[in-house]
Motif scaffolding. Structure first.
Motif, PDB file in Angstrom:
ATOM      1  N   ALA A  12     -12.839  19.382   6.964  1.00 43.12           N
ATOM      2  CA  ALA A  12     -13.189  17.744   8.406  1.00 43.12           C
ATOM      3  C   ALA A  12     -15.011  16.930   8.822  1.00 43.12           C
ATOM      4  CB  ALA A  12     -12.884  18.290  10.097  1.00 43.12           C
ATOM      5  N   LYS A  13     -15.341  17.044   7.573  1.00 43.37           N
ATOM      6  CA  LYS A  13     -17.407  16.729   7.842  1.00 43.37           C
ATOM      7  C   LYS A  13     -17.386  16.723   5.786  1.00 43.37           C
ATOM      8  CE  LYS A  13     -18.302  19.960  11.039  1.00 43.37           C
ATOM      9  NZ  LYS A  13     -17.237  20.830  10.751  1.00 43.37           N
ATOM     10  N   ASP A  27     -21.011  13.625   8.525  1.00 41.40           N
ATOM     11  CA  ASP A  27     -20.365  12.447   8.936  1.00 41.40           C
ATOM     12  C   ASP A  27     -18.754  12.914   9.612  1.00 41.40           C
ATOM     13  OD1 ASP A  27     -18.549  10.178   8.664  1.00 41.40           O
ATOM     14  OD2 ASP A  27     -19.736   9.242   7.653  1.00 41.40           O
ATOM     15  N   TYR A  28     -18.143  13.152  10.972  1.00 46.07           N
ATOM     16  CA  TYR A  28     -16.902  13.501  11.281  1.00 46.07           C
ATOM     17  C   TYR A  28     -15.700  12.799  10.385  1.00 46.07           C
ATOM     18  CZ  TYR A  28     -19.746  16.774  14.171  1.00 46.07           C
ATOM     19  OH  TYR A  28     -19.450  18.301  14.650  1.00 46.07           O
ATOM     20  N   LYS A  29     -14.978  13.181   9.661  1.00 46.04           N
ATOM     21  CA  LYS A  29     -13.308  12.434   9.482  1.00 46.04           C
ATOM     22  C   LYS A  29     -12.445  12.556  10.233  1.00 46.04           C
ATOM     23  CE  LYS A  29     -13.816  14.553   5.563  1.00 46.04           C
ATOM     24  NZ  LYS A  29     -13.302  15.793   4.556  1.00 46.04           N
ATOM     25  N   ASP A  30     -11.310  11.539   9.864  1.00 44.38           N
ATOM     26  CA  ASP A  30     -10.268  12.184  10.866  1.00 44.38           C
ATOM     27  C   ASP A  30      -9.146  12.940  10.389  1.00 44.38           C
ATOM     28  OD1 ASP A  30     -11.200  10.238  13.175  1.00 44.38           O
ATOM     29  OD2 ASP A  30      -9.568   8.681  12.414  1.00 44.38           O
ATOM     30  N   LYS A  46     -10.036  11.906  15.465  1.00 43.12           N
ATOM     31  CA  LYS A  46     -11.061  13.098  15.286  1.00 43.12           C
ATOM     32  C   LYS A  46     -11.571  12.907  15.298  1.00 43.12           C
ATOM     33  CE  LYS A  46      -9.465  16.096  12.750  1.00 43.12           C
ATOM     34  NZ  LYS A  46     -10.455  17.675  11.908  1.00 43.12           N
ATOM     35  N   GLY A  47     -12.612  12.350  14.522  1.00 45.40           N
ATOM     36  CA  GLY A  47     -13.857  11.839  13.875  1.00 45.40           C
ATOM     37  C   GLY A  47     -14.523  12.046  14.789  1.00 45.40           C
ATOM     38  N   ASN A  50     -14.495  14.581  17.760  1.00 48.48           N
ATOM     39  CA  ASN A  50     -14.987  15.786  17.947  1.00 48.48           C
ATOM     40  C   ASN A  50     -16.751  15.729  17.965  1.00 48.48           C
ATOM     41  OD1 ASN A  50     -12.418  16.632  17.344  1.00 48.48           O
ATOM     42  ND2 ASN A  50     -12.970  17.600  15.453  1.00 48.48           N
ATOM     43  N   ASN A  51     -17.417  14.533  16.903  1.00 49.69           N
ATOM     44  CA  ASN A  51     -18.540  14.671  16.713  1.00 49.69           C
ATOM     45  C   ASN A  51     -18.777  14.304  18.663  1.00 49.69           C
ATOM     46  OD1 ASN A  51     -21.640  13.673  15.526  1.00 49.69           O
ATOM     47  ND2 ASN A  51     -20.746  11.123  16.070  1.00 49.69           N
ATOM     48  N   ARG A  77     -19.529   8.190  15.104  1.00 52.79           N
ATOM     49  CA  ARG A  77     -19.207  10.096  13.688  1.00 52.79           C
ATOM     50  C   ARG A  77     -19.854  10.024  13.448  1.00 52.79           C
ATOM     51  NH1 ARG A  77     -13.428   9.289  12.516  1.00 52.79           N
ATOM     52  NH2 ARG A  77     -12.673   7.488  12.861  1.00 52.79           N
TER      53      ARG A  77
END
Ligand code: C5P
Length: 235
Positions: A12-13, A27-30, A46-47, A50-51, A77
């Motif tokens: 996820a990151k 760096d947060y991903k979707d 989502k990224g 969540n970030n 993100r």
């Protein structure tokens, strides 16, 4: 702060080095995965959720004396964090029965415990993150007894702060997973993330799920649930 080479990519990151050896950029991903990567998908936005939610929770916890890796939110993100080596333990706190606990012990979901429980999984994808106890963690050299004691005390403190906080938002904090890291000077700090990916959130009135279980169990309304949690927090 200069974003340098990518040093890690998880489910996820992504984590990038910076020009400061003690700092990294997350760096947060979707991308969404479940069941140790067997189920894959995307949760749009989502990224960002969540970030921003993780950073909000880390700052709240810092105010209550819990040390975290958080330094500064850089964008929707991206966040600057202290560079840590992650202790390879997934620390799970539960206030009510759900998920793997309900399955493993053959009980229904939603039973409120008289006191919270704690469990550790060995963070190892190849082995499917097996459940382990303190003695196993010591035997495997994953942490020292002192570090395990610190981690347990911090995890219960996080639970107290978060349970009270979410109660005011009409949200039951059912359970959650934490990860801890060790800084260059050996201090244990809370790391990783605190988000609907890593917590179970239920609406207090309807018990509607407002977390990643909507993705895991194909319940629909995944993005809406993440957005509802952001709205309740006021983000
Ligand atoms: O699946 P299980 O009931 O053990 O999950 C307990 C809690 O830990 C849930 O809130 C879940 O979102 C979180 N968890 C996680 N990452 C994992 C396993 C569990 O965030 N690899």
């Amino acid at each position: 702060m200069k974003k340098c080479e990518q040093i890690y990519e998880g489910k996820a990151k992504k984590v990038f080095a910076t020009d400061d050896p003690n700092l990294c950029i997350v760096d947060y991903k979707d991308d969404a995965t479940a069941f140790n990567g067997q189920k894959k998908g995307t949760i749009v936005g989502k990224g960002v959720v969540n970030n921003r939610m993780s950073n909000f929770m880390f700052q709240l916890l810092e105010k209550h004396g819990v040390k975290t890796h958080f330094v500064e939110e850089l964008s929707d993100r991206e966040t600057l964090v202290k560079k840590v080596s992650i202790v390879p333990l997934e620390v799970i706190i539960r206030n009510l029965s759900a998920g793997s606990f309900a399955k493993r012990y053959g009980v229904e979901e939603g039973i409120e415990f008289a006191q919270p429980t704690i469990e550790f999984s060995y963070k190892n994808d190849d082995l499917g993150d097996p459940l382990i106890n303190d003695y196993h963690a010591l035997a495997l050299g994953l942490a020292t007894q002192e570090e395990i004691d610190t981690i347990k005390a911090m995890a219960f403190k996080v639970n107290e702060v978060m349970k009270e906080y979410f109660k005011k938002l009409d949200v039951i904090l059912v359970d959650f997973k934490l990860e801890f890291g060790k800084t260059a000077d050996g201090e244990i700090v809370l790391a990783d993330e605190i988000s609907p990916d890593t917590c179970r959130f239920w609406d207090v009135h309807t018990h509607e799920k407002l977390d990643k279980d909507r993705f895991r169990r194909d319940l629909g309304g995944v993005e809406e649930a993440y957005a509802e949690m952001m709205k309740r927090i006021g983000l």
